[in-house]
Design an enzyme around this catalytic site. Structure first.
Site, PDB file in Angstrom:
ATOM      1  N   ASP A 198       0.842  -1.209   0.000  1.00 45.40           N
ATOM      2  CA  ASP A 198       0.000   0.000   0.000  1.00 45.40           C
ATOM      3  C   ASP A 198       0.870   1.250   0.000  1.00 45.40           C
ATOM      4  OD1 ASP A 198       0.786  -0.481   2.751  1.00 45.40           O
ATOM      5  OD2 ASP A 198      -0.807   0.878   3.426  1.00 45.40           O
ATOM      6  N   GLU A 206      -0.025  -0.903   5.930  1.00 39.82           N
ATOM      7  CA  GLU A 206       1.051  -0.323   6.755  1.00 39.82           C
ATOM      8  C   GLU A 206       0.868   1.167   6.900  1.00 39.82           C
ATOM      9  OE1 GLU A 206       4.884   1.408   7.967  1.00 39.82           O
ATOM     10  OE2 GLU A 206       3.726   1.855   6.182  1.00 39.82           O
ATOM     11  N   ASP A 232      12.282  -0.827   4.479  1.00 37.14           N
ATOM     12  CA  ASP A 232      11.271   0.236   4.390  1.00 37.14           C
ATOM     13  C   ASP A 232      11.809   1.457   5.136  1.00 37.14           C
ATOM     14  OD1 ASP A 232       8.852   1.422   3.697  1.00 37.14           O
ATOM     15  OD2 ASP A 232       7.769   0.608   5.420  1.00 37.14           O
ATOM     16  N   HIS A 292     -22.837  34.731  10.161  1.00 34.89           N
ATOM     17  CA  HIS A 292     -22.264  36.005   9.714  1.00 34.89           C
ATOM     18  C   HIS A 292     -21.321  36.490  10.820  1.00 34.89           C
ATOM     19  CE1 HIS A 292     -21.848  40.148   8.523  1.00 34.89           C
ATOM     20  NE2 HIS A 292     -22.614  39.958   7.440  1.00 34.89           N
ATOM     21  N   THR A 311     -16.860  36.562   5.028  1.00 33.81           N
ATOM     22  CA  THR A 311     -16.929  36.901   6.451  1.00 33.81           C
ATOM     23  C   THR A 311     -17.846  35.916   7.164  1.00 33.81           C
ATOM     24  OG1 THR A 311     -18.544  38.555   5.778  1.00 33.81           O
ATOM     25  CG2 THR A 311     -16.340  39.351   6.287  1.00 33.81           C
ATOM     26  N   HIS A 322       5.782  10.142   1.064  1.00 33.29           N
ATOM     27  CA  HIS A 322       4.552  10.822   1.506  1.00 33.29           C
ATOM     28  C   HIS A 322       4.426  12.233   0.903  1.00 33.29           C
ATOM     29  CE1 HIS A 322       4.154   8.165   5.394  1.00 33.29           C
ATOM     30  NE2 HIS A 322       4.712   7.515   4.380  1.00 33.29           N
TER      31      HIS A 322
HETATM   32  N1  BES Z   1       8.579   3.629   5.400  1.00 35.02           N
HETATM   33  C1  BES Z   1       7.846   4.279   6.405  1.00 35.02           C
HETATM   34  C2  BES Z   1       8.499   4.206   7.766  1.00 35.02           C
HETATM   35  C3  BES Z   1       9.729   5.039   7.908  1.00 35.02           C
HETATM   36  C4  BES Z   1       9.727   6.359   7.517  1.00 35.02           C
HETATM   37  C5  BES Z   1      10.838   4.498   8.470  1.00 35.02           C
HETATM   38  C6  BES Z   1      10.871   7.124   7.666  1.00 35.02           C
HETATM   39  C7  BES Z   1      11.976   5.255   8.629  1.00 35.02           C
HETATM   40  C8  BES Z   1      11.985   6.567   8.213  1.00 35.02           C
HETATM   41  C9  BES Z   1       6.464   3.699   6.541  1.00 35.02           C
HETATM   42  O1  BES Z   1       5.913   3.287   5.334  1.00 35.02           O
HETATM   43  C10 BES Z   1       5.577   4.778   7.081  1.00 35.02           C
HETATM   44  O2  BES Z   1       5.505   5.825   6.522  1.00 35.02           O
HETATM   45  N2  BES Z   1       4.904   4.487   8.178  1.00 35.02           N
HETATM   46  C11 BES Z   1       3.947   5.373   8.728  1.00 35.02           C
HETATM   47  C12 BES Z   1       3.207   4.595   9.762  1.00 35.02           C
HETATM   48  C13 BES Z   1       2.015   5.276  10.336  1.00 35.02           C
HETATM   49  C14 BES Z   1       1.009   5.651   9.308  1.00 35.02           C
HETATM   50  C15 BES Z   1       1.384   4.402  11.387  1.00 35.02           C
HETATM   51  C16 BES Z   1       4.607   6.595   9.312  1.00 35.02           C
HETATM   52  O3  BES Z   1       5.707   6.515   9.872  1.00 35.02           O
HETATM   53  O4  BES Z   1       4.017   7.672   9.193  1.00 35.02           O
HETATM   54 ZN    ZN Z   2       5.238   5.339   4.374  1.00 35.22          ZN
END
Ligand code: BES
Ligand code: ZN
Length: 454
Positions: A87, A152, A179, A212, A314, A426
């Site tokens: 995902d 995840e 990851d 308002h 407003t 992200h």
């Molecule tokens: N790959 C990341 C985790 C990560 C990010 C490890 C940066 C080391 C450095 C993972 O896919 C992720 O983003 N996890 C989420 C989990 C959350 C939604 C519970 C996160 O860390 O925001």
């Molecule tokens: Zn992530």
């Protein structure tokens, strides 16, 4: 017979083509419109395993499917559980992508797409390394079990429920996850700590409908102002979180660890350039690496209230809401944080405002021991793949299921990251360096050998 490394060299193009195929599937777990894509991505991953003649299952859950596959046991040799996720995070804001998020595009040796590094590209390195062994030697030197999930990025709820019921099936000696990230370009790392998380939505409601602001402003509490006050009451100017008891369980950094972080020679100027900021900010008394890796933090992740359209309106909004989260460090428990947070917010909520706090998800942080033979095996495998020994780091992100591996399966996790801090995970224009993709596959292929008992 071709060697494993020769196979990897010969199949670079096919590996990249397969990665691009997976990247084309918009498997956004947070968005229910993508349910069919989640199924398709799970099937795609399962088909990779089926193509290698591994015993493969696609397990339905109330959320998104879990893909499980295993190779035959190898007597006298360890069993490794490889975890990854198919995902991805939502691709918004779409207008900031140079090429569309689900049309993988190669520029300057990087593949750009949502999920390129997090985690499709990294996860696939272990599938392709298994392929290399099976297509050359015909068998793996150790038993591999693959657990690839689809939640995840939304906190692994289905896997959390499924895992304890399937502990026997998942029995293993160590877990391997890619990851995470390298420390810097060309400087691979083994990550021994991750932060936990506690994520909330706060909804404030005032009048029964938008008003308002001239007629009514000043006579009733404005929910957007109440929200701003409540959020700002969570943290002070020094970056300290103000909820009573918040720091009670925090494991302080040891002098030794602070020295180790300092020896990594983190380049702050480069970091500021990378992020496009003119200064850094965080908890007073800590370095940037300490703040990011080993201290708890508070962030607002989304804010909504009032008029967002073109021009001025407003209005005194009826509602205001925020999504926000804390990153936690080992020993802090999300449940305890939730209770303390709720009491703190309720006590400060102004009269005339109704408050609803939604606990969206949480997971504790982790640190894993570095003195195991598994870490030594990973170190030499990475040296083979990258041509340089890894450094030991912690990171600030979270992988919620890692705690379960320790608590339910009783095993530690090797966090072997092939990504980079500037991969835009992200964010718009997520990328993965293709050279690192191949170095990751090479390291992984070597790892199955170095983990085998001689
Ligand atoms: N790959 C990341 C985790 C990560 C990010 C490890 C940066 C080391 C450095 C993972 O896919 C992720 O983003 N996890 C989420 C989990 C959350 C939604 C519970 C996160 O860390 O925001
Ligand atoms: Zn992530």
């Amino acid at each position: 017979m071709k060697s494993v490394d020769d196979y990897l060299a010969a199949e670079r193009d096919s590996f990249e083509a397969d990665l691009c195929e997976l990247l084309r599937i918009p498997s956004v777990s947070a968005d229910s419109h993508h349910r069919p894509d989640m199924q398709q991505a799970a099937e795609w991953v399962a088909n990779q395993f089926r193509g290698l003649n591994l015993a493969t299952e696609v397990i339905s859950t109330s959320g998104h499917p879990i893909v499980y596959a295993e190779s035959p046991p190898v007597p006298g040799q360890p069993t490794v559980l490889v975890y990854g996720h198919y995902d991805v995070q939502p691709p918004d804001p779409l207008d900031q992508w140079i090429s569309p998020p689900f049309e993988p595009t190669v520029r300057d040796g990087n593949v750009y797409a949502r999920g390129a590094t997090d985690d499709k590209g990294q996860m696939l390195t272990h599938v392709k390394s298994a392929e290399a062994w099976l297509k050359t030697v015909g068998k793996l030197p150790i038993q591999l079990k693959f657990l690839i999930e689809g939640e995840e990025e939304v906190s692994s709820q289905s896997l959390n429920a499924w895992l304890p019921k399937n502990a026997e099936k998942l029995a293993c000696d160590v877990v391997v996850i890619s990851d995470t990230s390298q420390f810097a370009p060309g400087q691979p790392a083994i990550t021994y700590g991750l932060r936990g998380i506690a994520y909330y939505e706060l909804r404030l409601t005032g009048p029964k409908q938008d008003l308002h602001s001239g007629t009514f402003g000043g006579s009733v509490m404005n929910p957007a102002i109440a929200l701003a006050r409540l959020l700002s009451a969570l943290i002070d100017d020094e970056g300290r979180i103000l909820i009573p008891g918040f720091y009670d369980d925090v494991v302080p950094l040891t002098q030794e660890e602070r020295e180790q972080f300092a020896q990594l020679n983190f380049d702050e100027a480069r970091f500021m350039r990378q992020l496009g900021v003119s200064d850094l900010h965080g908890e007073a008394g800590y370095t940037t690496l300490e703040r990011r890796w080993a201290r708890p933090t508070f962030d607002v992740n989304g804010l909504t209230s009032g008029y967002q359209g073109e021009g001025a309106k407003t209005v005194l909004p009826a509602k205001a809401s925020a999504k926000f989260s804390f990153r936690l460090v080992p020993k802090q428990q999300p449940e305890k944080i939730t209770a303390a947070l709720e009491a703190y917010l309720k006590q400060r909520c102004p009269p005339g405002i109704e408050l609803e706090l939604i606990d969206m998800h949480g997971a504790p942080g982790v640190v894993v021991p570095l003195d195991s033979p598994y870490v030594a095996a990973a170190r030499s495998a990475i040296e083979h793949g990258f041509g340089i020994a890894p450094v030991m780091i912690r990171e600030g992100g979270s992988i919620p299921i890692v705690n379960m591996f320790r608590e339910v399966l009783g095993v530690d996790t090797l966090l072997l990251g092939w990504g980079l801090d500037d991969d835009n995970t992200h964010s718009p224009n997520e990328k993965f360096c293709l050279a690192d993709f191949h170095r990751g596959i090479k390291s992984s292929a070597k790892l199955w050998e170095t983990l085998a008992v001689k």
